[in-house]
Design a protein around this motif. Structure first.
Motif, PDB file in Angstrom:
ATOM      1  N   ARG A  61       0.822  -1.215   0.000  1.00 10.57           N
ATOM      2  CA  ARG A  61       0.000   0.000   0.000  1.00 10.57           C
ATOM      3  C   ARG A  61       0.854   1.263   0.000  1.00 10.57           C
ATOM      4  N   ASN A  62       2.137   1.139   0.317  1.00 13.97           N
ATOM      5  CA  ASN A  62       3.031   2.290   0.318  1.00 13.97           C
ATOM      6  C   ASN A  62       3.809   2.434  -0.986  1.00 13.97           C
ATOM      7  N   ASP A  63       3.499   1.592  -1.955  1.00 18.51           N
ATOM      8  CA  ASP A  63       4.173   1.627  -3.251  1.00 18.51           C
ATOM      9  C   ASP A  63       3.467   2.651  -4.136  1.00 18.51           C
ATOM     10  N   TYR A  64       4.141   3.792  -4.390  1.00 16.59           N
ATOM     11  CA  TYR A  64       3.502   4.865  -5.157  1.00 16.59           C
ATOM     12  C   TYR A  64       3.226   4.442  -6.599  1.00 16.59           C
ATOM     13  N   SER A  65       4.118   3.666  -7.190  1.00 22.52           N
ATOM     14  CA  SER A  65       3.886   3.224  -8.560  1.00 22.52           C
ATOM     15  C   SER A  65       2.603   2.407  -8.653  1.00 22.52           C
ATOM     16  N   GLU A  66       2.325   1.639  -7.609  1.00 25.52           N
ATOM     17  CA  GLU A  66       1.081   0.859  -7.599  1.00 25.52           C
ATOM     18  C   GLU A  66      -0.133   1.782  -7.484  1.00 25.52           C
ATOM     19  N   TRP A  67      -0.011   2.826  -6.675  1.00 24.15           N
ATOM     20  CA  TRP A  67      -1.120   3.783  -6.562  1.00 24.15           C
ATOM     21  C   TRP A  67      -1.421   4.407  -7.918  1.00 24.15           C
ATOM     22  N   ILE A  68      -0.363   4.751  -8.654  1.00 28.69           N
ATOM     23  CA  ILE A  68      -0.548   5.336  -9.992  1.00 28.69           C
ATOM     24  C   ILE A  68      -1.315   4.377 -10.892  1.00 28.69           C
ATOM     25  N   HIS A  69      -0.915   3.105 -10.873  1.00 28.74           N
ATOM     26  CA  HIS A  69      -1.553   2.117 -11.746  1.00 28.74           C
ATOM     27  C   HIS A  69      -3.017   1.898 -11.367  1.00 28.74           C
ATOM     28  N   ARG A  70      -3.307   2.004 -10.085  1.00 27.42           N
ATOM     29  CA  ARG A  70      -4.680   1.773  -9.629  1.00 27.42           C
ATOM     30  C   ARG A  70      -5.592   2.977  -9.864  1.00 27.42           C
ATOM     31  N   TYR A  71      -5.086   4.185  -9.570  1.00 28.54           N
ATOM     32  CA  TYR A  71      -5.964   5.338  -9.470  1.00 28.54           C
ATOM     33  C   TYR A  71      -5.643   6.493 -10.412  1.00 28.54           C
ATOM     34  N   ASP A  72      -4.491   6.473 -11.049  1.00 28.93           N
ATOM     35  CA  ASP A  72      -4.104   7.626 -11.861  1.00 28.93           C
ATOM     36  C   ASP A  72      -3.762   7.218 -13.288  1.00 28.93           C
ATOM     37  N   PHE A  73      -4.347   6.135 -13.735  1.00 28.87           N
ATOM     38  CA  PHE A  73      -4.135   5.672 -15.104  1.00 28.87           C
ATOM     39  C   PHE A  73      -5.300   6.153 -15.957  1.00 28.87           C
ATOM     40  N   LEU A  74      -5.014   7.010 -16.946  1.00 28.45           N
ATOM     41  CA  LEU A  74      -6.061   7.567 -17.794  1.00 28.45           C
ATOM     42  C   LEU A  74      -6.406   6.573 -18.911  1.00 28.45           C
ATOM     43  N   ASP A 212      -2.622  18.210  -6.246  1.00 29.74           N
ATOM     44  CA  ASP A 212      -1.533  17.350  -5.793  1.00 29.74           C
ATOM     45  C   ASP A 212      -0.388  17.452  -6.800  1.00 29.74           C
ATOM     46  N   GLU A 213       0.777  16.974  -6.413  1.00 33.19           N
ATOM     47  CA  GLU A 213       1.918  17.003  -7.320  1.00 33.19           C
ATOM     48  C   GLU A 213       2.904  15.899  -6.959  1.00 33.19           C
ATOM     49  N   ASP A 214       3.794  15.604  -7.897  1.00 32.26           N
ATOM     50  CA  ASP A 214       4.885  14.677  -7.612  1.00 32.26           C
ATOM     51  C   ASP A 214       6.086  15.070  -8.456  1.00 32.26           C
ATOM     52  N   LYS A 215       7.103  14.249  -8.447  1.00 28.51           N
ATOM     53  CA  LYS A 215       8.315  14.480  -9.229  1.00 28.51           C
ATOM     54  C   LYS A 215       8.401  13.422 -10.334  1.00 28.51           C
ATOM     55  N   GLY A 224       7.998  10.809  -5.040  1.00 30.51           N
ATOM     56  CA  GLY A 224       7.834  11.941  -4.136  1.00 30.51           C
ATOM     57  C   GLY A 224       6.479  12.617  -4.204  1.00 30.51           C
ATOM     58  N   PRO A 225       5.374  11.877  -4.118  1.00 30.53           N
ATOM     59  CA  PRO A 225       4.062  12.509  -4.220  1.00 30.53           C
ATOM     60  C   PRO A 225       3.769  13.416  -3.026  1.00 30.53           C
ATOM     61  N   PHE A 236      -0.397  26.087   5.574  1.00 36.42           N
ATOM     62  CA  PHE A 236       0.063  26.995   4.518  1.00 36.42           C
ATOM     63  C   PHE A 236       1.086  27.992   5.053  1.00 36.42           C
ATOM     64  N   LEU A 237       0.911  28.456   6.300  1.00 37.93           N
ATOM     65  CA  LEU A 237       1.856  29.407   6.876  1.00 37.93           C
ATOM     66  C   LEU A 237       3.211  28.772   7.175  1.00 37.93           C
ATOM     67  N   SER A 238       3.262  27.443   7.257  1.00 35.52           N
ATOM     68  CA  SER A 238       4.516  26.761   7.554  1.00 35.52           C
ATOM     69  C   SER A 238       5.217  26.236   6.303  1.00 35.52           C
ATOM     70  N   GLN A 239       4.497  26.190   5.178  1.00 37.28           N
ATOM     71  CA  GLN A 239       5.091  25.726   3.917  1.00 37.28           C
ATOM     72  C   GLN A 239       4.200  26.175   2.772  1.00 37.28           C
ATOM     73  N   ASN A 240       4.763  26.191   1.567  1.00 33.24           N
ATOM     74  CA  ASN A 240       3.972  26.575   0.395  1.00 33.24           C
ATOM     75  C   ASN A 240       3.078  25.411  -0.010  1.00 33.24           C
ATOM     76  N   LEU A 241       1.862  25.448   0.484  1.00 34.52           N
ATOM     77  CA  LEU A 241       0.890  24.401   0.200  1.00 34.52           C
ATOM     78  C   LEU A 241       0.410  24.453  -1.247  1.00 34.52           C
ATOM     79  N   ILE A 242       0.535  25.589  -1.908  1.00 39.92           N
ATOM     80  CA  ILE A 242      -0.022  25.770  -3.250  1.00 39.92           C
ATOM     81  C   ILE A 242       0.907  25.182  -4.318  1.00 39.92           C
ATOM     82  N   THR A 243       2.091  25.759  -4.428  1.00 36.93           N
ATOM     83  CA  THR A 243       3.092  25.397  -5.447  1.00 36.93           C
ATOM     84  C   THR A 243       2.415  25.144  -6.801  1.00 36.93           C
ATOM     85  N   HIS A 244       2.732  23.994  -7.449  1.00 38.44           N
ATOM     86  CA  HIS A 244       2.165  23.710  -8.767  1.00 38.44           C
ATOM     87  C   HIS A 244       1.351  22.422  -8.711  1.00 38.44           C
TER      88      HIS A 244
END
Length: 281
Positions: A61-74, A212-215, A224-225, A236-244
């Motif tokens: 469940r901590n494998d980001y590549s698996e998350w992509i395949h499950r939920y972020d595959f267009l 959301d974003e990643d590298k 690095g999601p 937000f005051l402690s870090q740039n929550l917006i970015t890209h």
């Protein structure tokens, strides 16, 4: 790559109907290339159509590549649904994408521009301001890109003024009511602007939209999601929550004066802080 082909051949030996699998694989390769082909096979794995190689039936469940395949595959089905939704829209907000450049890596810059041109949502303009790059090939490349697509607007600055001034030059090119900030080495997914437009239409009072974003590396491996929460002012005051991808109402950006000189390196955060103060005094 060797491990990838091991997965493919093992999967083919397990799945019944070899011809059906091959046809599906060819379609995925045609639409999404080798990266999509790999994602496609692992997508099948994750949905139980093919058992995992180890036979465990379990996934990390901590494998980001698996998350992509499950939920972020267009998939083609998802793309068709989005295009159908797009056809039914009654309004089409123009999104002006602001991109400063300076001696950019041409390959990364081309990929960044191509990711914009590949958007499902076509109502955008890409506003590029080159900050007097010393590599003249970049100017040639950008001029050719602008000539090929009228939605690409270009300003080549005569004097280097660093990223804040360059970004403001790009903002001056913008005609949309919304501006999105994109670096010259960023990529956005095909559905990014569709989802932004959908959010704008469904939330008339919205002034700021973030994602959301990643590298991603040179081999198209994502890592690095950063899965961002609903609005959290203290965070937000402690870090740039917006970015890209950050998308801002242009009239408010103009009101606060755009980017400020002297904040290079933290110019996005400075803009976001002043923007939030303006909409939540």
């Amino acid at each position: 790559m060797f491990n990838f082909f091991k997965i493919v051949f093992r999967a083919l030996s397990i799945e019944r109907g070899l011809l059906k699998v091959l046809i599906k694989a060819l379609n995925i390769y045609k639409n999404h290339g080798l990266v999509g082909l790999r994602q496609g096979f692992l997508y099948f794995l994750c949905n139980g159509r093919i058992k995992p190689i180890d036979g465990s039936g379990k996934f990390d469940r901590n494998d980001y590549s698996e998350w992509i395949h499950r939920y972020d595959f267009l998939s083609n089905q998802k793309l068709r649904a989005m295009k159908s939704k797009l056809d039914g829209m009654n309004e089409f907000p123009l999104i002006s994408i602001v991109m400063p450049t300076y001696n950019s890596n041409i390959n990364w810059l081309k990929q960044a521009i191509d990711s914009v041109k590949a958007q499902i949502y076509p109502h955008w303009e890409l506003c590029i301001a080159d900050d007097a790059s010393t590599n003249n090939y970049i100017h040639k490349f950008l001029k050719e890109a602008a000539n090929k697509d009228k939605r690409i607007k270009l300003k080549i600055r005569n004097k280097n003024g660093h990223i804040s001034r360059a970004s403001n030059s790009a903002i001056k090119l913008a005609q949309g009511q919304w501006i999105a900030l994109l670096d010259h080495d960023d990529l956005i997914s095909e559905d990014a602007l569709f989802l932004v437009a959908k959010t704008i239409i469904e939330n008339n009072s919205a002034a700021l939209i973030y994602s959301d974003e990643d590298k991603i590396d040179e081999n198209n491996i994502r890592s690095g999601p950063y899965f961002k929460p609903d609005w959290n002012y203290e965070l937000f005051l402690s870090q740039n929550l917006i970015t890209h991808l950050g998308v801002y109402r242009k009239d408010i950006v103009d009101k606060i004066g755009g980017f400020r000189e002297g904040f290079e390196g933290a110019q996005d955060y400075d803009l976001a802080l002043r923007f939030i103060d303006c909409i939540n005094p």
